[in-house]
Scaffold this motif. Sequence first.
Motif: not given
Lengths: 316, 298
Positions: B68-75, B85-90, B152-160
């Motif tokens: 999911p984190a990678v998909i979010v990154g792509g989006v 689209p999704i919170g870090y903690a969520q 996943p948090i790291l991936v999301l953070y990098a994407v952000a």
Amino acid sequence: MRTQGLTKDYGPVLALDSLDLEIGPGITGLVGANGAGKSTLLKILLGLVPATGGRAQVLGHDIASDGPAIRAAVGYLPEHDCLPPDVSASDFVVHMAMMSGLPRVAARERAAEVLRHVGLAEERYRPMGGYSTGMKQKAKLAQALAHDPRLVLLDEPTNGLDPAAREEMLGLVQRIGRDFGIAVIVTSHLLGELERVSDHVVVLDGGRLLRASRTDEFLDATGVLLVEVLGDDAQARMVAALSLAGVTTAPRGAMLTVDAAAGERDVHDLIRDTASDLGLGLVRLQVDHRHIEDVFADGSGAVTQPSADPREVTHD
Amino acid sequence: MTDPTSATPEGGSVIHDLGYRPYTGPRLGPAAIARALVITGFRNAFGLGRSGKSKVLPFILLALNLMPAVIVGGVMVFVGLDALPIGYAQYASTTQVLLGIFVASQAPVLFSRDLRHGTISLYLARPLPSSTYAIARWASLLGATLVFLLLPILVLYAVALLGELDVSDQTSDAAVAVGLALLLALSLTGLAGLIASWSTRRGFAVVATIALLLIGNGIVTAIQGISQQEGHARVGEVAGLFSPYSLYRGLMSIWTDNKTPTPPTGMPMQLAYVVVFIALSVACLGGLVWRYRRVATA
């Protein structure tokens, strides 16, 4: 290693009954029937199981206060299975060497060397789950030696091995004690094995010390010759003639036992000449080798050979 | 005879048996041994240093968890959103089933395996005391669980950051998520480890842990949902104290913008959530140490 009044009470079972024992360097065989207290003694010496009473020192460390120091300098081969099936012997021995405090690089070197010494070749890179019993015992021995201990405790290393593997394992035990210079305490319930490889033998029975002495004293201390002669009334005539010459002689079965320790003359010559003078055929003339089994026979107070040396019965 | 240091006349090399060589190098203390045990255990939790088969499950779970984190990154990269689209903690709450399976299946690797195969007696015959062994094993599982939670948090953070979102907002949100992840990892590690250390059978430990985590969470979620609809939010708040996942959700509701049913209201209740979360972890670790002390003297 020394124990004083060492006692282990498991509630219903008294595993060790105030044991006083001193074991020096070299290979020491610890003999006893199942449940004689061998494994319990090893576990107490490692500091794994607390003793109910008494004291013991291993390599100069007290078991009660210096457990970690003892365990750092001692290798242990347990009686039961102890190998994870999904790890290779090579990785496992490296890991176990590191668990004894060796740095990673040194652990790798030691593991390779020790596996070579125990004779695990290419199979050391395969998961141990697929090993035969003989290979498993070798891997267990390798982990016990990985950190170059000063003493190894081997609990029934030949258990479950076929005769060839048993020979190999006994040869290894002998090399560890003689060539590697590591003190060995090895247990077995098979007496013949220990008779061959160990310098000292300690016999335990029901948690008590039955006997502790050098193996050669066990085997050769009788000083008795076995003689078999052939002819008319050969036995009686031979006994009479030898007794007349001042040598204690007694019949045992179809043979005679001659006390070779007494008398100043060479008893072998005397026996030969006597037989010749009497015109008897000398069929057999041999040293009366005893077996460790005899100690058990003596210990239980049951069958004691008439020739038994009074020195044998040291316990009571 | 030929010079033993030279090769054979045919040009091949010779292996000389040097005999037994004693080890004269350094012997490290308990701290270094414990560190080595933690690292090996951490690798083993992902199947590294074990058979090929044992790597399959942890890495499949890890890949699924990251997807999911990678998909979010792509989006984010292609569409360009102005918020994740999704919170870090969520995230951890969304993938809690995967997390539960990972912890339940890998805890026995660290705890049941040594008991089942008797390897524990080799560890106990070495300098490390049983309590240090227990804590080292626990630390390995904690590390593996944290990798599972924090990647996943790291991936999301990098994407952000790549999506040029506000750095300070993202950093503080991610930091809260890391803190929550730590609390969750502590409690899950303790529970799964304790169960696995009481079972020599891997299957039993896996089933018991999954049952406790996922079914327990299901029951709590049901109670929270009903109590909110019926207007007795307090019941749901108290029920939330009984599962690591619901504790996590409760604290997430307080500390982030992600709202969940019946969040703890009032200072005492919020404090109770934190205290129970930590106390559960400490109790489990204590239980582990006690368990291995018993194993050692058995």
